[in-house]
Scaffold this motif. Structure first.
Motif, mmCIF file in Angstrom:
data_model
loop_
_atom_site.group_PDB
_atom_site.id
_atom_site.type_symbol
_atom_site.label_atom_id
_atom_site.label_comp_id
_atom_site.label_asym_id
_atom_site.label_seq_id
_atom_site.Cartn_x
_atom_site.Cartn_y
_atom_site.Cartn_z
ATOM 1 N N VAL A 190 38.195 26.403 36.502
ATOM 2 C CA VAL A 190 38.720 27.721 36.836
ATOM 3 C C VAL A 190 39.838 27.591 37.864
ATOM 4 N N LYS B 270 43.905 31.962 41.651
ATOM 5 C CA LYS B 270 45.335 32.127 41.896
ATOM 6 C C LYS B 270 45.616 32.598 43.321
ATOM 7 N N GLU C 78 41.149 37.862 41.192
ATOM 8 C CA GLU C 78 40.555 37.363 39.960
ATOM 9 C C GLU C 78 40.941 35.914 39.701
ATOM 10 N N VAL D 298 41.150 32.628 36.783
ATOM 11 C CA VAL D 298 41.443 32.408 35.373
ATOM 12 C C VAL D 298 40.597 31.231 34.891
ATOM 13 N N GLU D 299 39.797 31.465 33.854
ATOM 14 C CA GLU D 299 38.955 30.417 33.291
ATOM 15 C C GLU D 299 39.741 29.600 32.281
ATOM 16 N N ASN E 44 49.399 29.326 34.591
ATOM 17 C CA ASN E 44 48.611 30.361 35.261
ATOM 18 C C ASN E 44 48.733 30.419 36.773
#
Length: 110
Positions: free
Chosen positions: A73, A76, A81, A83-84, A101
Motif C-alpha cells: 500500500v 500518499k 486515503e 492506494v492499494e 500514484n
C-alpha cells in the motif's frame, strides 16, 4: 520502520510512504522481500518516498485491514486515503505503481 511505530512513519504524511505488509513464514512473502529490497534501493534517491516493511503477523495495526499477505500500500503525501497495489508484484510493476500514484509537490514558478 525499525525503531518507529507505524503511526510515526505514515502519520505525518510529508512523504509518500510505501509499506509492504508481509508474513515471515510465508514462502511468497519471503521471495517478495528480495524484490522489495531492490525496489527500496531504486527509490533510495527519491526524497519524497519512504519505503517500509512490516511483518503483519507479529505486528498488528488497528487502522489497517489486510485481506491477504503480502499486501502493498502507498500512503500518499498530504492525503488521508491510501492506494492499494493490485497486480503481480514484480519490480517493474511496483516501481510503476509508485511512479503513477505518488503525490508530487508542485514547484512554484518565480
Amino acid at each position: 520502520m525499525v525503531g518507529e511505530t507505524f503511526e510515526e512513519v505514515v502519520g505525518d504524511r510529508k512523504k509518500n510512504v510505501l509499506v509492504l505488509f508481509y508474513n515471515s513464514w510465508n514462502a511468497e512473502s519471503n521471495t517478495l522481500l528480495g524484490v522489495y529490497n531492490q525496489l527500496a534501493m531504486l527509490l533510495s534517491g527519491e526524497e519524497d518516498v519512504q519505503v517500509a516493511k512490516m511483518d503483519a503477523i507479529t505486528n498488528e495495526v488497528e487502522s489497517v485491514v489486510i485481506h491477504e499477505l503480502p499486501y502493498l500500500v502507498l500512503y500518499k503525501a498530504g492525503e488521508k486515503e491510501a492506494v492499494e497495489f493490485e497486480g503481480e508484484m514484480t519490480l517493474e510493476a511496483m516501481e510503476a505503481f509508485v511512479a503513477k500514484n505518488r503525490a508530487v509537490e508542485e514547484e512554484e514558478e518565480l
